[in-house]
Scaffold this motif. Structure first.
Motif, PDB file in Angstrom:
ATOM      1  N   TRP A 293       0.777  -1.259  -0.037  1.00  0.00           N
ATOM      2  CA  TRP A 293      -0.078  -0.024   0.087  1.00  0.00           C
ATOM      3  C   TRP A 293       0.747   1.385   0.034  1.00  0.00           C
ATOM      4  N   ALA A 294       1.920   1.341   1.065  1.00  0.00           N
ATOM      5  CA  ALA A 294       2.596   2.411   0.974  1.00  0.00           C
ATOM      6  C   ALA A 294       3.467   2.661  -0.337  1.00  0.00           C
ATOM      7  N   GLN A 295       3.739   1.783  -1.389  1.00  0.00           N
ATOM      8  CA  GLN A 295       4.424   1.795  -2.539  1.00  0.00           C
ATOM      9  C   GLN A 295       3.559   2.727  -3.500  1.00  0.00           C
ATOM     10  N   ARG A 296       2.351   2.615  -3.221  1.00  0.00           N
ATOM     11  CA  ARG A 296       1.550   3.577  -3.974  1.00  0.00           C
ATOM     12  C   ARG A 296       1.896   5.149  -3.878  1.00  0.00           C
ATOM     13  N   ILE A 297       2.572   5.143  -2.957  1.00  0.00           N
ATOM     14  CA  ILE A 297       3.315   6.691  -2.918  1.00  0.00           C
ATOM     15  C   ILE A 297       4.755   6.625  -3.383  1.00  0.00           C
ATOM     16  N   THR A 298       5.632   5.963  -3.071  1.00  0.00           N
ATOM     17  CA  THR A 298       6.857   5.817  -3.436  1.00  0.00           C
ATOM     18  C   THR A 298       7.156   5.283  -4.813  1.00  0.00           C
ATOM     19  N   THR A 299       6.211   4.876  -5.464  1.00  0.00           N
ATOM     20  CA  THR A 299       6.370   4.371  -6.981  1.00  0.00           C
ATOM     21  C   THR A 299       5.347   5.004  -7.844  1.00  0.00           C
ATOM     22  N   LYS A 300       5.651   5.398  -8.947  1.00  0.00           N
ATOM     23  CA  LYS A 300       4.821   6.091  -9.613  1.00  0.00           C
ATOM     24  C   LYS A 300       4.935   5.445 -11.139  1.00  0.00           C
ATOM     25  N   GLU A 301       3.964   5.610 -12.078  1.00  0.00           N
ATOM     26  CA  GLU A 301       4.114   4.956 -13.413  1.00  0.00           C
ATOM     27  C   GLU A 301       5.176   5.543 -14.092  1.00  0.00           C
ATOM     28  N   PRO A 302       5.995   4.868 -14.795  1.00  0.00           N
ATOM     29  CA  PRO A 302       7.095   5.544 -15.476  1.00  0.00           C
ATOM     30  C   PRO A 302       6.885   5.877 -16.855  1.00  0.00           C
ATOM     31  N   THR A 303       7.540   6.651 -17.357  1.00  0.00           N
ATOM     32  CA  THR A 303       7.525   7.035 -18.902  1.00  0.00           C
ATOM     33  C   THR A 303       8.349   5.909 -19.784  1.00  0.00           C
ATOM     34  N   ASP A 304       8.157   5.837 -20.867  1.00  0.00           N
ATOM     35  CA  ASP A 304       8.980   4.968 -21.748  1.00  0.00           C
ATOM     36  C   ASP A 304      10.313   5.073 -21.642  1.00  0.00           C
ATOM     37  N   ASP A 305      10.792   6.389 -21.524  1.00  0.00           N
ATOM     38  CA  ASP A 305      12.218   6.754 -21.575  1.00  0.00           C
ATOM     39  C   ASP A 305      12.939   6.202 -20.114  1.00  0.00           C
ATOM     40  N   MET A 306      12.162   6.187 -19.215  1.00  0.00           N
ATOM     41  CA  MET A 306      12.663   5.809 -17.807  1.00  0.00           C
ATOM     42  C   MET A 306      12.690   4.276 -17.945  1.00  0.00           C
ATOM     43  N   ILE A 307      11.880   3.822 -18.722  1.00  0.00           N
ATOM     44  CA  ILE A 307      11.961   1.839 -18.734  1.00  0.00           C
ATOM     45  C   ILE A 307      13.128   1.800 -19.647  1.00  0.00           C
ATOM     46  N   GLU A 308      13.638   2.544 -20.411  1.00  0.00           N
ATOM     47  CA  GLU A 308      14.792   2.422 -21.338  1.00  0.00           C
ATOM     48  C   GLU A 308      16.031   2.401 -20.374  1.00  0.00           C
ATOM     49  N   VAL A 309      15.820   3.320 -19.428  1.00  0.00           N
ATOM     50  CA  VAL A 309      16.966   3.332 -18.435  1.00  0.00           C
ATOM     51  C   VAL A 309      16.903   2.094 -17.713  1.00  0.00           C
ATOM     52  N   ALA A 310      15.939   1.671 -17.185  1.00  0.00           N
ATOM     53  CA  ALA A 310      15.813   0.358 -16.336  1.00  0.00           C
ATOM     54  C   ALA A 310      16.115  -0.887 -17.108  1.00  0.00           C
ATOM     55  N   ILE A 311      16.153  -0.647 -18.363  1.00  0.00           N
ATOM     56  CA  ILE A 311      16.556  -1.980 -19.240  1.00  0.00           C
ATOM     57  C   ILE A 311      18.193  -1.916 -19.290  1.00  0.00           C
ATOM     58  N   ALA A 312      18.543  -0.548 -19.585  1.00  0.00           N
ATOM     59  CA  ALA A 312      19.981  -0.445 -19.426  1.00  0.00           C
ATOM     60  C   ALA A 312      20.827  -0.905 -18.253  1.00  0.00           C
TER      61      ALA A 312
END
Length: 333
Positions: A293-312
């Motif tokens: 439940w608390a992660q609803r505050i500390t995580t947000k939906e990322p943009t595609d360019d942020m997902i690219e960073v995660a993959i890298a």
């Protein structure tokens, strides 16, 4: 739309953390971070790190490994944050004419060391503030209301008051900082980290399209660990004397004892997080629920360019031999 429930096929030991415009991923053999320095450029870097848990079997024993792991995580996160901050700042050109005389003096005298000094001071102040808010303040405030009614002499009520106040302070703080634009982006990168791990655990190709559909709420998360620690604080508080007749010094003494008992809470919390990550049943769902439940505050939906960073960030730490895979009943063969 992200999934609300993940049907993973394997559990990985790979984990990470969100940074300034980037993500750090730690695997069983190496650690890498990736930082977006421009619209079309992502910089990656291996992070050299000597973990306490690698220094002997003793530090990998149940409960002991929790404290060692937390210290390792704090050290690694701080080092990675420093690197990401340096890369992010270096990517922004600041004209010298726009600096004040004091800023130019600091830049000339300290140069690259400036960010390290600022982060060091901020860390010390942050730790000091956390100790006051989460260990001393709750006991002090309860000492003020204790004389109002004999019911407040209860050990259970005292510990419950402290636990609820700590939870309120923690959630209130992250709610407050989540309104800052820079922190919103960090929380979005946090979401990208979780989604990418879930995609990998689902045995899907690490593409933006595949990752986007996964959940941003992961049971093995630092936020969940913090919530479990706060709940365990209630239990630990039941065994700590109140020292009611000693006034302010009594609250200081009680707070000091709780700080000394912190390794016990850390060890238990770590083991609970590992259990929740490995098994899915009614008990683990109850344990994991507050943290998710608390992660609803500390995580947000990322943009595609942020997902690219995660993959890298995650790609270089995935071992070829599958040494990151944890065998558990939740996995599907």
């Amino acid at each position: 739309m992200a999934k609300t429930k993940e049907n993973v096929k394997k559990i990985t030991s790979i984990g990470g953390s969100a940074l300034i415009e980037g993500i750090m991923m730690r695997g069983p053999k190496n650690t890498h971070l990736a930082v977006r320095v421009s619209e079309d450029k992502i910089e990656t870097q291996a992070v050299e790190f000597n973990a306490i848990t690698s220094k002997g079997k003793f530090f990998r024993l149940p409960f002991i490994r929790g404290l060692a792991g937390m210290i390792d995580s704090l050290r690694l996160s701080y080092k990675s944050l420093m690197i990401s901050a340096d890369k992010a700042i270096s990517s922004v050109e600041v004209e010298e004419e726009s600096m004040s005389k004091f800023e130019r003096w600091l830049n000339d005298k300290l140069g690259e060391k400036l960010m390290g000094i600022i982060m060091g001071i901020a860390s010390v102040l942050g730790i000091g503030l956390a100790l006051v808010l989460f260990f001393w303040l709750p006991s002090f405030l309860y000492g003020l209301i204790r004389p109002l009614n004999p019911i407040f002499e209860s050990f259970v009520l005292h510990s419950a008051f402290e636990a609820i106040l700590k939870m309120a302070l923690f959630l209130g703080y992250i709610l407050l900082v989540s309104q800052m634009n820079d922190m919103k982006r960090v929380f979005m990168y946090h979401g990208a980290e979780h989604k990418t791990i879930f995609c990998y655990e689902s045995d899907e190709e690490l593409t933006v399209e595949n990752i986007r559909k996964h959940s941003r709420f992961h049971p093995r998360c630092g936020t969940s660990f913090m919530i479990i620690m706060l709940i365990l604080g209630f239990v630990v508080g039941l065994f700590v004397p109140e020292f009611a007749g000693m006034g302010v010094w009594g609250t200081v003494l009680r707070a000091s004892i709780k700080i000394l008992l912190l390794p016990i809470s850390v060890g238990i919390g770590y083991e609970l997080i590992k259990i929740c990550g490995k098994h899915d049943n009614w008990l683990t769902r109850i344990i994991a629920a507050p943290g998710l439940w608390a992660q609803r505050i500390t995580t947000k939906e990322p943009t595609d360019d942020m997902i690219e960073v995660a993959i890298a960030a995650v790609t270089p730490v995935i071992p070829d031999d599958g040494s990151d895979i944890i065998s558990c009943g939740k996995c599907k063969e």
